[in-house]
Design a protein around this motif. Structure first.
Motif, PDB file in Angstrom:
ATOM      1  N   ALA A  43       0.832  -1.206   0.000  1.00  0.00           N
ATOM      2  CA  ALA A  43       0.000   0.000   0.000  1.00  0.00           C
ATOM      3  C   ALA A  43       0.866   1.256   0.000  1.00  0.00           C
ATOM      4  O   ALA A  43       0.555   2.244  -0.643  1.00  0.00           O
ATOM      5  CB  ALA A  43      -0.930   0.001   1.207  1.00  0.00           C
ATOM      6  N   LEU A  44       1.991   1.225   0.741  1.00  0.00           N
ATOM      7  CA  LEU A  44       2.865   2.390   0.833  1.00  0.00           C
ATOM      8  C   LEU A  44       3.602   2.624  -0.477  1.00  0.00           C
ATOM      9  O   LEU A  44       3.700   3.740  -0.971  1.00  0.00           O
ATOM     10  CB  LEU A  44       3.892   2.207   1.960  1.00  0.00           C
ATOM     11  N   THR A  45       4.144   1.544  -1.047  1.00  0.00           N
ATOM     12  CA  THR A  45       4.998   1.701  -2.222  1.00  0.00           C
ATOM     13  C   THR A  45       4.203   1.687  -3.516  1.00  0.00           C
ATOM     14  O   THR A  45       4.696   2.131  -4.549  1.00  0.00           O
ATOM     15  CB  THR A  45       6.027   0.561  -2.282  1.00  0.00           C
ATOM     16  N   GLY A  46       2.974   1.167  -3.479  1.00  0.00           N
ATOM     17  CA  GLY A  46       2.216   1.045  -4.707  1.00  0.00           C
ATOM     18  C   GLY A  46       2.727  -0.099  -5.572  1.00  0.00           C
ATOM     19  O   GLY A  46       2.353  -0.228  -6.732  1.00  0.00           O
ATOM     20  N   LEU A  47       3.607  -0.936  -5.016  1.00  0.00           N
ATOM     21  CA  LEU A  47       4.171  -2.054  -5.778  1.00  0.00           C
ATOM     22  C   LEU A  47       3.384  -3.328  -5.487  1.00  0.00           C
ATOM     23  O   LEU A  47       2.450  -3.336  -4.694  1.00  0.00           O
ATOM     24  CB  LEU A  47       5.632  -2.267  -5.383  1.00  0.00           C
ATOM     25  N   GLY A  48       3.812  -4.429  -6.128  1.00  0.00           N
ATOM     26  CA  GLY A  48       3.228  -5.736  -5.824  1.00  0.00           C
ATOM     27  C   GLY A  48       1.823  -5.874  -6.365  1.00  0.00           C
ATOM     28  O   GLY A  48       1.541  -5.510  -7.498  1.00  0.00           O
ATOM     29  N   ARG A  49       0.932  -6.343  -5.507  1.00  0.00           N
ATOM     30  CA  ARG A  49      -0.396  -6.738  -5.948  1.00  0.00           C
ATOM     31  C   ARG A  49      -1.378  -5.578  -6.064  1.00  0.00           C
ATOM     32  O   ARG A  49      -2.543  -5.801  -6.385  1.00  0.00           O
ATOM     33  CB  ARG A  49      -0.986  -7.743  -4.952  1.00  0.00           C
ATOM     34  N   VAL A  50      -0.898  -4.358  -5.773  1.00  0.00           N
ATOM     35  CA  VAL A  50      -1.835  -3.238  -5.631  1.00  0.00           C
ATOM     36  C   VAL A  50      -2.786  -3.097  -6.815  1.00  0.00           C
ATOM     37  O   VAL A  50      -3.998  -3.034  -6.650  1.00  0.00           O
ATOM     38  CB  VAL A  50      -1.050  -1.929  -5.388  1.00  0.00           C
ATOM     39  N   GLY A  51      -2.216  -3.088  -8.033  1.00  0.00           N
ATOM     40  CA  GLY A  51      -3.049  -2.908  -9.219  1.00  0.00           C
ATOM     41  C   GLY A  51      -4.051  -4.037  -9.392  1.00  0.00           C
ATOM     42  O   GLY A  51      -5.230  -3.804  -9.627  1.00  0.00           O
ATOM     43  N   ARG A  52      -3.567  -5.273  -9.218  1.00  0.00           N
ATOM     44  CA  ARG A  52      -4.424  -6.442  -9.386  1.00  0.00           C
ATOM     45  C   ARG A  52      -5.553  -6.445  -8.356  1.00  0.00           C
ATOM     46  O   ARG A  52      -6.711  -6.667  -8.676  1.00  0.00           O
ATOM     47  CB  ARG A  52      -3.586  -7.711  -9.221  1.00  0.00           C
ATOM     48  N   ASP A  53      -5.172  -6.182  -7.081  1.00  0.00           N
ATOM     49  CA  ASP A  53      -6.167  -6.125  -6.003  1.00  0.00           C
ATOM     50  C   ASP A  53      -7.258  -5.117  -6.320  1.00  0.00           C
ATOM     51  O   ASP A  53      -8.450  -5.389  -6.173  1.00  0.00           O
ATOM     52  CB  ASP A  53      -5.496  -5.702  -4.680  1.00  0.00           C
ATOM     53  N   GLU A  54      -6.807  -3.940  -6.761  1.00  0.00           N
ATOM     54  CA  GLU A  54      -7.744  -2.835  -6.988  1.00  0.00           C
ATOM     55  C   GLU A  54      -8.708  -3.187  -8.126  1.00  0.00           C
ATOM     56  O   GLU A  54      -9.912  -2.966  -8.016  1.00  0.00           O
ATOM     57  CB  GLU A  54      -6.918  -1.586  -7.314  1.00  0.00           C
ATOM     58  N   ARG A  55      -8.177  -3.766  -9.196  1.00  0.00           N
ATOM     59  CA  ARG A  55      -9.040  -4.159 -10.317  1.00  0.00           C
ATOM     60  C   ARG A  55     -10.028  -5.233  -9.882  1.00  0.00           C
ATOM     61  O   ARG A  55     -11.206  -5.197 -10.230  1.00  0.00           O
ATOM     62  CB  ARG A  55      -8.180  -4.667 -11.479  1.00  0.00           C
ATOM     63  N   ARG A  56      -9.532  -6.171  -9.081  1.00  0.00           N
ATOM     64  CA  ARG A  56     -10.378  -7.274  -8.637  1.00  0.00           C
ATOM     65  C   ARG A  56     -11.525  -6.766  -7.748  1.00  0.00           C
ATOM     66  O   ARG A  56     -12.690  -7.146  -7.920  1.00  0.00           O
ATOM     67  CB  ARG A  56      -9.514  -8.246  -7.862  1.00  0.00           C
ATOM     68  N   LEU A  57     -11.170  -5.872  -6.782  1.00  0.00           N
ATOM     69  CA  LEU A  57     -12.203  -5.345  -5.874  1.00  0.00           C
ATOM     70  C   LEU A  57     -13.244  -4.544  -6.650  1.00  0.00           C
ATOM     71  O   LEU A  57     -14.440  -4.646  -6.399  1.00  0.00           O
ATOM     72  CB  LEU A  57     -11.575  -4.465  -4.790  1.00  0.00           C
ATOM     73  N   ARG A  58     -12.758  -3.755  -7.612  1.00  0.00           N
ATOM     74  CA  ARG A  58     -13.678  -2.920  -8.367  1.00  0.00           C
ATOM     75  C   ARG A  58     -14.618  -3.774  -9.206  1.00  0.00           C
ATOM     76  O   ARG A  58     -15.827  -3.528  -9.256  1.00  0.00           O
ATOM     77  CB  ARG A  58     -12.900  -1.936  -9.243  1.00  0.00           C
ATOM     78  N   ALA A  59     -14.044  -4.799  -9.851  1.00  0.00           N
ATOM     79  CA  ALA A  59     -14.871  -5.682 -10.682  1.00  0.00           C
ATOM     80  C   ALA A  59     -15.915  -6.383  -9.813  1.00  0.00           C
ATOM     81  O   ALA A  59     -17.091  -6.468 -10.184  1.00  0.00           O
ATOM     82  CB  ALA A  59     -13.991  -6.707 -11.381  1.00  0.00           C
ATOM     83  N   ARG A  60     -15.489  -6.849  -8.646  1.00  0.00           N
ATOM     84  CA  ARG A  60     -16.408  -7.535  -7.737  1.00  0.00           C
ATOM     85  C   ARG A  60     -17.516  -6.580  -7.278  1.00  0.00           C
ATOM     86  O   ARG A  60     -18.692  -6.951  -7.189  1.00  0.00           O
ATOM     87  CB  ARG A  60     -15.621  -8.071  -6.538  1.00  0.00           C
ATOM     88  N   ALA A  61     -17.132  -5.341  -6.965  1.00  0.00           N
ATOM     89  CA  ALA A  61     -18.105  -4.345  -6.503  1.00  0.00           C
ATOM     90  C   ALA A  61     -19.124  -4.053  -7.595  1.00  0.00           C
ATOM     91  O   ALA A  61     -20.333  -3.996  -7.333  1.00  0.00           O
ATOM     92  CB  ALA A  61     -17.389  -3.067  -6.074  1.00  0.00           C
ATOM     93  N   LEU A  62     -18.643  -3.886  -8.823  1.00  0.00           N
ATOM     94  CA  LEU A  62     -19.569  -3.574  -9.920  1.00  0.00           C
ATOM     95  C   LEU A  62     -20.501  -4.749 -10.187  1.00  0.00           C
ATOM     96  O   LEU A  62     -21.683  -4.565 -10.484  1.00  0.00           O
ATOM     97  CB  LEU A  62     -18.787  -3.181 -11.175  1.00  0.00           C
ATOM     98  N   ASP A  63     -19.982  -5.978 -10.055  1.00  0.00           N
ATOM     99  CA  ASP A  63     -20.836  -7.163 -10.196  1.00  0.00           C
ATOM    100  C   ASP A  63     -21.949  -7.157  -9.158  1.00  0.00           C
ATOM    101  O   ASP A  63     -23.115  -7.402  -9.470  1.00  0.00           O
ATOM    102  CB  ASP A  63     -20.006  -8.446 -10.007  1.00  0.00           C
ATOM    103  N   ALA A  64     -21.545  -6.887  -7.897  1.00  0.00           N
ATOM    104  CA  ALA A  64     -22.529  -6.899  -6.810  1.00  0.00           C
ATOM    105  C   ALA A  64     -23.573  -5.808  -7.037  1.00  0.00           C
ATOM    106  O   ALA A  64     -24.770  -6.019  -6.804  1.00  0.00           O
ATOM    107  CB  ALA A  64     -21.835  -6.701  -5.467  1.00  0.00           C
TER     108      ALA A  64
END
Lengths: 356, 258
Positions: free
Chosen positions: B120-141
């Motif tokens: 979360a601090l560095t913006g590295l790693g899974r951040v982009g994937r997590d964010e896309r996944r949460l958003r897609a899940r939210a829009l589905d719901a």
């Protein structure tokens, strides 16, 4: 027709910008800002170079506090204490570990204030509103007194004085020390702001806002309110520590009187004045902190006021500016500017609707 | 009662909650079999919300046991429940007012993300994937409740009925196995209630549902099993037809309403 094409072209570029990874956007913005600072310090005199650097370290302190207040909904009346820790860590490292490079000193200063932030944050995560304010107030009042309690180690009321390395020898012919120092300060500040932006615009920021807005609903979604509050406090403390370390680097001193209650309250006032919700607000707050002080002294000198009045004029001016801004724009300078911008755009497009 | 333990449903055994001298729940026991809708009804102050709060760790039970799929729930912090597949809607909806509808529901889906604080601090790693996944899940719901077009709106700007849908979408965003609904029909029109009843019946395929509700027609309509609380005790439990015919229930509750 060409106008339309230009507009869609620009929209496409903007769209691609928004879709690009967050870190890339923030780094690109930081790079642009750094180039701007290099340019600005190259056309200004050494005195102004140092003032630009001063704005830089105030900016990171204000931005960290704005994150704490705006995103996580906590308040701290004691952020000057974290600057104190950062400055003294820096001073002690330069004096006692002469071989330690500047970047390592800055990181250690951040680590020291983060450690203090963990202790304070964990203790205060259960406190709300005035209780939290009171607890952090004690920090602001009490911590600088530590320097007086241990005069051998921390220099008492005179503080610690040391000399910092200026421009590296290879560049010393072309880059004067103040310009170099200004670059160092802004590089560190902008990297820290990238972290702050990552936090406040990313998942962590969303979780902090959720806890701020409704603790029960956030907890039922699986978020840990106490832990998240502590995390916000630690990040904010780290920003304060970096600001203090950079101040010490710039001035070559760390004195307890620089980190009194007045500093903590000024930081808070700068957050309110600048406005929450964007790093621009922190910039307006930092500019106000530095320039109201400068103008106050200039005015006192021009009017030939006595020392007693002259020393208090800046804080009086700052207070007056704060009251005026809050009356005029309750959401701070940035909120006011955003509203003005929106009004101008509506007028240009016309009340009838969009131009296209 | 103990038969449910093996089948992995919700098991509430002899739960008591006291607030000072007031006994809010007294030896409450009930079970909810997997993939059923269990209604909890009773007059105001009967202890329905207190039971939910004890289930979610918002209130400490003085005695008793609660388990979900054999995992004990009592003594846990509220934030541990989502990880166990338990979701709850709150009576007041409690949407985050300063966050967009999409962000609200992304918070609901948050446990599906994996990135840590360093990321979360560095913006590295899974951040982009997590964010896309949460958003897609939210829009589905949101789409499931027909409100995907409101993703960028702020909750306070929405009419009551739509806010209720957003709150439901937030609770369902993390794919819970046990859903606690607290007066979901409150304040809705007859048309909206009919639609909601249809949805709740549909939830059964995916999860176990507990339903606290005052709208008696809907409760009778959607529930497989009903428990009636009065003065902190279970006074009756059984299928809707039996509850409708129970004299004690009629006197304590339905009689008042009629």
């Amino acid at each position: 027709m060409t106008d339309d094409t230009a507009r869609t072209g620009r929209a496409a570029v903007l769209d691609r910008w928004r879709r690009s990874p967050m870190l890339l956007r923030h780094l690109a913005a930081a790079l642009a800002a750094f180039l701007g600072i290099v340019l600005l310090t190259s056309v200004t005199d050494p005195f102004t170079n140092l003032r630009i650097a001063t704005i830089g370290y105030h900016l990171v302190a204000v931005a960290g506090l704005a994150l704490l207040i705006g995103v996580s909904g906590q308040i701290s009346l004691g952020h000057g204490a974290f600057m104190f820790i950062g400055a003294y860590t820096m001073a002690l490292l330069v004096i006692h570990v002469p071989g330690s490079p500047l970047w390592a000193n800055l990181l250690l200063a951040i680590a020291a204030s983060c450690a203090a932030g963990v202790a304070v944050g964990a203790a205060t995560a259960r406190l709300h509103g005035p209780y939290l304010a009171g607890a952090t107030l004690i920090l602001a009042v009490g911590l600088p007194a530590v320097a007086l309690r241990y005069p051998e180690a921390l220099g008492g009321s005179n503080g610690l004085t040391f000399s910092v390395a200026g421009t590296p020898p290879a560049l010393s012919d072309t880059v004067p020390d103040p310009r170099w120092q200004s670059w160092v300060v802004w590089l560190a500040v902008l990297l820290a702001l990238v972290v702050v932006a990552n936090v406040s615009r990313g998942r962590l920021g969303r979780r902090l806002r959720a806890v701020r807005d409704d603790e029960a609903a956030a907890a039922l979604s699986g978020l840990r309110p106490g832990r998240l509050r502590t995390v916000a406090f630690v990040i904010s403390a780290g920003c304060g520590g970096l600001a203090g370390a950079l101040q010490a680097y710039l001035l070559g001193t760390a004195t307890p009187s620089s980190f009194g209650l007045a500093l903590s309250l000024s930081l808070l006032a700068a957050v309110v004045l600048g406005g929450l919700g964007s790093l621009w607000g922190a910039l307006w707050g930092a500019l106000a902190l530095v320039y109201v002080e400068v103008w106050g002294h200039d005015a006192a000198e021009a009017l030939g006021l006595s020392d007693h009045v002259a020393n208090n004029l800046p804080i009086a001016l700052f207070g007056a500016a704060l009251i005026a801004i809050v009356l005029l724009w309750p959401s701070g300078v940035q909120g006011g500017l955003a509203r003005l911008g929106a009004a101008v755009r509506t007028r240009r497009i016309g009340p009838g609707g969009r131009p296209d | 009662m103990t038969s449910t333990e093996g089948t992995g449903g919700l098991l509430v055994e002899d739960v008591s909650v006291r607030f000072g001298g007031v006994v809010a729940l007294r030896d409450v026991s009930l079970t909810a079999a997997p993939n059923t809708v269990t209604g909890i009804i009773g007059p105001n102050g009967a202890g329905k919300t207190t039971l939910y709060n004890a289930l979610c760790g918002l209130v400490r039970a003085d005695s008793g046991r609660i388990s979900w799929r054999g995992t004990p729930l009592l003594g846990r912090r509220p934030d541990e429940l989502a990880g166990l597949g338990v979701a709850r809607t709150l009576q007041g909806m409690n949407l985050f007012p300063l966050m967009t509808v999409a962000e609200n529901v992304m918070v609901g889906a948050d446990r599906l993300a994996r990135g840590g604080t360093l990321a979360a601090l560095t913006g590295l790693g899974r951040v982009g994937r997590d964010e896309r996944r949460l958003r897609a899940r939210a829009l589905d719901a949101l789409a499931e409740f027909g409100v995907a077009h409101l993703a960028e709106a702020l909750p306070p700007s929405l009419p009551f009925g739509l806010r209720k849908r957003v709150a439901l979408a937030r609770a369902l965003a993390a794919d819970p196995d046990l859903l606690l609904l607290d007066e979901p029909a409150g304040g809705l029109s007859a048309e909206e209630i009919a639609e909601l009843a249809e949805r709740i019946r549909g939830f059964r395929e995916r999860m176990t549902v507990l339903l606290v509700e005052h709208h008696m027609d809907m409760v009778m309509d959607v529930c497989d099993h009903i428990a009636v609380l009065n003065f902190g005790r279970v006074i009756a439990a059984g299928p809707p037809e039996a509850i409708r015919a129970d004299a004690a229930v009629t006197e304590a509750y339905l009689g008042d309403a009629a």
